[in-house]
Design a protein around this motif. Sequence first.
Motif, PDB file in Angstrom:
ATOM      1  N   LEU A 184       4.218   8.705  -3.061  1.00  0.00           N
ATOM      2  CA  LEU A 184       3.963   8.679  -4.513  1.00  0.00           C
ATOM      3  C   LEU A 184       4.149   7.295  -5.130  1.00  0.00           C
ATOM      4  O   LEU A 184       3.911   7.126  -6.328  1.00  0.00           O
ATOM      5  N   GLY A 185       4.573   6.327  -4.331  1.00  0.00           N
ATOM      6  CA  GLY A 185       4.744   4.973  -4.838  1.00  0.00           C
ATOM      7  C   GLY A 185       3.926   3.997  -4.024  1.00  0.00           C
ATOM      8  O   GLY A 185       3.117   4.373  -3.175  1.00  0.00           O
ATOM      9  N   GLY A 231       0.805  -1.215   0.000  1.00  0.00           N
ATOM     10  CA  GLY A 231       0.000   0.000   0.000  1.00  0.00           C
ATOM     11  C   GLY A 231       0.836   1.262   0.000  1.00  0.00           C
ATOM     12  O   GLY A 231       2.061   1.240  -0.137  1.00  0.00           O
ATOM     13  N   GLY A 232       0.147   2.377   0.162  1.00  0.00           N
ATOM     14  CA  GLY A 232       0.843   3.635   0.337  1.00  0.00           C
ATOM     15  C   GLY A 232       0.676   4.662  -0.759  1.00  0.00           C
ATOM     16  O   GLY A 232       1.017   5.827  -0.560  1.00  0.00           O
ATOM     17  N   TYR A 233       0.139   4.289  -1.929  1.00  0.00           N
ATOM     18  CA  TYR A 233       0.052   5.269  -3.012  1.00  0.00           C
ATOM     19  C   TYR A 233      -0.940   6.369  -2.647  1.00  0.00           C
ATOM     20  O   TYR A 233      -2.093   6.101  -2.317  1.00  0.00           O
ATOM     21  N   GLY A 234      -0.476   7.620  -2.695  1.00  0.00           N
ATOM     22  CA  GLY A 234      -1.321   8.759  -2.369  1.00  0.00           C
ATOM     23  C   GLY A 234      -1.620   8.904  -0.893  1.00  0.00           C
ATOM     24  O   GLY A 234      -2.456   9.719  -0.507  1.00  0.00           O
ATOM     25  N   GLU A 235      -0.915   8.145  -0.051  1.00  0.00           N
ATOM     26  CA  GLU A 235      -1.185   8.113   1.383  1.00  0.00           C
ATOM     27  C   GLU A 235      -0.463   9.272   2.084  1.00  0.00           C
ATOM     28  O   GLU A 235       0.740   9.461   1.901  1.00  0.00           O
ATOM     29  N   ASP A 236      -1.195  10.018   2.896  1.00  0.00           N
ATOM     30  CA  ASP A 236      -0.621  11.107   3.688  1.00  0.00           C
ATOM     31  C   ASP A 236      -0.109  10.507   4.995  1.00  0.00           C
ATOM     32  O   ASP A 236      -0.887  10.237   5.915  1.00  0.00           O
ATOM     33  N   ARG A 237       1.179  10.313   5.098  1.00  0.00           N
ATOM     34  CA  ARG A 237       1.770   9.511   6.152  1.00  0.00           C
ATOM     35  C   ARG A 237       2.304  10.347   7.314  1.00  0.00           C
ATOM     36  O   ARG A 237       3.112  11.257   7.113  1.00  0.00           O
ATOM     37  N   ILE A 238       1.904   9.977   8.504  1.00  0.00           N
ATOM     38  CA  ILE A 238       2.431  10.679   9.677  1.00  0.00           C
ATOM     39  C   ILE A 238       3.819  10.181  10.054  1.00  0.00           C
ATOM     40  O   ILE A 238       4.534  10.842  10.812  1.00  0.00           O
ATOM     41  N   ILE A 239       4.237   9.041   9.534  1.00  0.00           N
ATOM     42  CA  ILE A 239       5.554   8.501   9.891  1.00  0.00           C
ATOM     43  C   ILE A 239       6.687   9.411   9.438  1.00  0.00           C
ATOM     44  O   ILE A 239       7.775   9.365  10.003  1.00  0.00           O
ATOM     45  N   TYR A 240       6.446  10.244   8.442  1.00  0.00           N
ATOM     46  CA  TYR A 240       7.513  11.109   7.955  1.00  0.00           C
ATOM     47  C   TYR A 240       7.819  12.264   8.904  1.00  0.00           C
ATOM     48  O   TYR A 240       8.829  12.937   8.757  1.00  0.00           O
ATOM     49  N   ARG A 241       6.948  12.509   9.864  1.00  0.00           N
ATOM     50  CA  ARG A 241       7.195  13.587  10.820  1.00  0.00           C
ATOM     51  C   ARG A 241       8.450  13.320  11.648  1.00  0.00           C
ATOM     52  O   ARG A 241       9.067  14.245  12.178  1.00  0.00           O
ATOM     53  N   GLN A 242       8.817  12.045  11.792  1.00  0.00           N
ATOM     54  CA  GLN A 242       9.978  11.680  12.597  1.00  0.00           C
ATOM     55  C   GLN A 242      11.231  11.513  11.742  1.00  0.00           C
ATOM     56  O   GLN A 242      12.262  11.051  12.246  1.00  0.00           O
ATOM     57  N   ARG A 243      11.153  11.888  10.460  1.00  0.00           N
ATOM     58  CA  ARG A 243      12.293  11.761   9.561  1.00  0.00           C
ATOM     59  C   ARG A 243      12.612  13.131   8.962  1.00  0.00           C
ATOM     60  O   ARG A 243      11.858  13.657   8.132  1.00  0.00           O
ATOM     61  N   LYS A 244      13.749  13.721   9.368  1.00  0.00           N
ATOM     62  CA  LYS A 244      14.094  15.076   8.943  1.00  0.00           C
ATOM     63  C   LYS A 244      14.257  15.199   7.423  1.00  0.00           C
ATOM     64  O   LYS A 244      14.139  16.289   6.866  1.00  0.00           O
ATOM     65  N   HIS A 245      14.522  14.086   6.761  1.00  0.00           N
ATOM     66  CA  HIS A 245      14.678  14.090   5.308  1.00  0.00           C
ATOM     67  C   HIS A 245      13.457  14.678   4.608  1.00  0.00           C
ATOM     68  O   HIS A 245      13.566  15.241   3.517  1.00  0.00           O
ATOM     69  N   PHE A 246      12.279  14.558   5.232  1.00  0.00           N
ATOM     70  CA  PHE A 246      11.038  14.991   4.593  1.00  0.00           C
ATOM     71  C   PHE A 246      10.510  16.318   5.130  1.00  0.00           C
ATOM     72  O   PHE A 246       9.486  16.804   4.656  1.00  0.00           O
ATOM     73  N   SER A 247      11.182  16.901   6.095  1.00  0.00           N
ATOM     74  CA  SER A 247      10.688  18.152   6.677  1.00  0.00           C
ATOM     75  C   SER A 247      11.733  19.253   6.661  1.00  0.00           C
ATOM     76  O   SER A 247      11.695  20.170   7.479  1.00  0.00           O
ATOM     77  N   GLN A 248      12.679  19.158   5.740  1.00  0.00           N
ATOM     78  CA  GLN A 248      13.715  20.181   5.651  1.00  0.00           C
ATOM     79  C   GLN A 248      13.130  21.534   5.272  1.00  0.00           C
ATOM     80  O   GLN A 248      13.608  22.575   5.723  1.00  0.00           O
ATOM     81  N   ASP A 249      12.112  21.514   4.420  1.00  0.00           N
ATOM     82  CA  ASP A 249      11.390  22.740   4.078  1.00  0.00           C
ATOM     83  C   ASP A 249      10.220  22.860   5.058  1.00  0.00           C
ATOM     84  O   ASP A 249       9.178  22.243   4.885  1.00  0.00           O
ATOM     85  N   GLY A 260      19.257   8.384 -10.980  1.00  0.00           N
ATOM     86  CA  GLY A 260      19.376   7.512  -9.819  1.00  0.00           C
ATOM     87  C   GLY A 260      18.517   7.916  -8.644  1.00  0.00           C
ATOM     88  O   GLY A 260      18.680   7.388  -7.542  1.00  0.00           O
ATOM     89  N   ASP A 261      17.592   8.820  -8.860  1.00  0.00           N
ATOM     90  CA  ASP A 261      16.780   9.360  -7.778  1.00  0.00           C
ATOM     91  C   ASP A 261      15.555  10.031  -8.389  1.00  0.00           C
ATOM     92  O   ASP A 261      15.563  10.410  -9.565  1.00  0.00           O
ATOM     93  N   PHE A 262      14.498  10.155  -7.596  1.00  0.00           N
ATOM     94  CA  PHE A 262      13.302  10.897  -7.991  1.00  0.00           C
ATOM     95  C   PHE A 262      12.454  11.051  -6.735  1.00  0.00           C
ATOM     96  O   PHE A 262      12.402  10.122  -5.918  1.00  0.00           O
ATOM     97  N   PRO A 263      11.779  12.185  -6.544  1.00  0.00           N
ATOM     98  CA  PRO A 263      10.972  12.340  -5.336  1.00  0.00           C
ATOM     99  C   PRO A 263       9.948  11.215  -5.181  1.00  0.00           C
ATOM    100  O   PRO A 263       9.196  10.910  -6.107  1.00  0.00           O
ATOM    101  N   GLY A 264       9.943  10.616  -3.995  1.00  0.00           N
ATOM    102  CA  GLY A 264       8.985   9.558  -3.700  1.00  0.00           C
ATOM    103  C   GLY A 264       7.907   9.989  -2.729  1.00  0.00           C
ATOM    104  O   GLY A 264       6.970   9.234  -2.460  1.00  0.00           O
ATOM    105  N   VAL A 265       8.045  11.203  -2.233  1.00  0.00           N
ATOM    106  CA  VAL A 265       7.092  11.769  -1.286  1.00  0.00           C
ATOM    107  C   VAL A 265       6.878  13.228  -1.662  1.00  0.00           C
ATOM    108  O   VAL A 265       7.838  13.945  -1.960  1.00  0.00           O
TER     109      VAL A 265
END
Length: 232
Positions: free
Chosen positions: A90-91, A63-81, A193-198
Amino acid sequence: MLEKILAEHAGFERIIRSKKPFKKLDFTANNLDLVNRNLTETTDFADYVFKEMLADNTAIGIGGYGEDRIIYRQRKHFSQDLENPRSIHLGTDIWAAAGEPIYAPLDGIVHSFAFNDHYGDYGPTIILQHELAGITFFTLYGHLSLASLTGLHKGKTFKAGQPLATIGPYPENGDWPQHLHFQVIKDMGHYIGDFPGVSSTQDLAHYLALCPDPNLILRIVENETPITSDES
């Protein structure tokens, strides 16, 4: 156009061939059990996924496509902005043990690959380029084992059903519980070798237009078994 071509194509191979049934996992705020969890430590996160959500690893998470995930709140990689944090997936994720083989769903060539070695990133990543009905598109495979990158080169061909990679262990997979991130991409733009996944909410329409539902290729149904016991 691509969505129609994928929906009508009858020749996709299974990406994963485990005999375990699929179980849909929810990493949104609707999962009340998740809301108050501290999953900063990957070992705790992995235990939650495989021991609790997947009942001692007796199923494969999906699962996960189009899912608004709260797990990313604990990962600085996704909250730099801070004004435009990313939280929408997105996958499609396939949660299975490290070492689980991944197969090419259709003929393709290696567009690019990389070891995206940052906490919360893809880790080892492969991007294949495909063509169907005259349309070029791409599939991305993230959180792989480092060994999956051995012997790769741009333009290397993979036939449908050929072993492509294996799911990687943490921390080399970007420091996540073991899973495959599978994404369909219409246009790679300048990415190698990369593309935004979130995506952020602000950019979501743009990225959903670029990244169709991976289940157009996966065609996975919850509680379905990926491969029957009499198949090899």
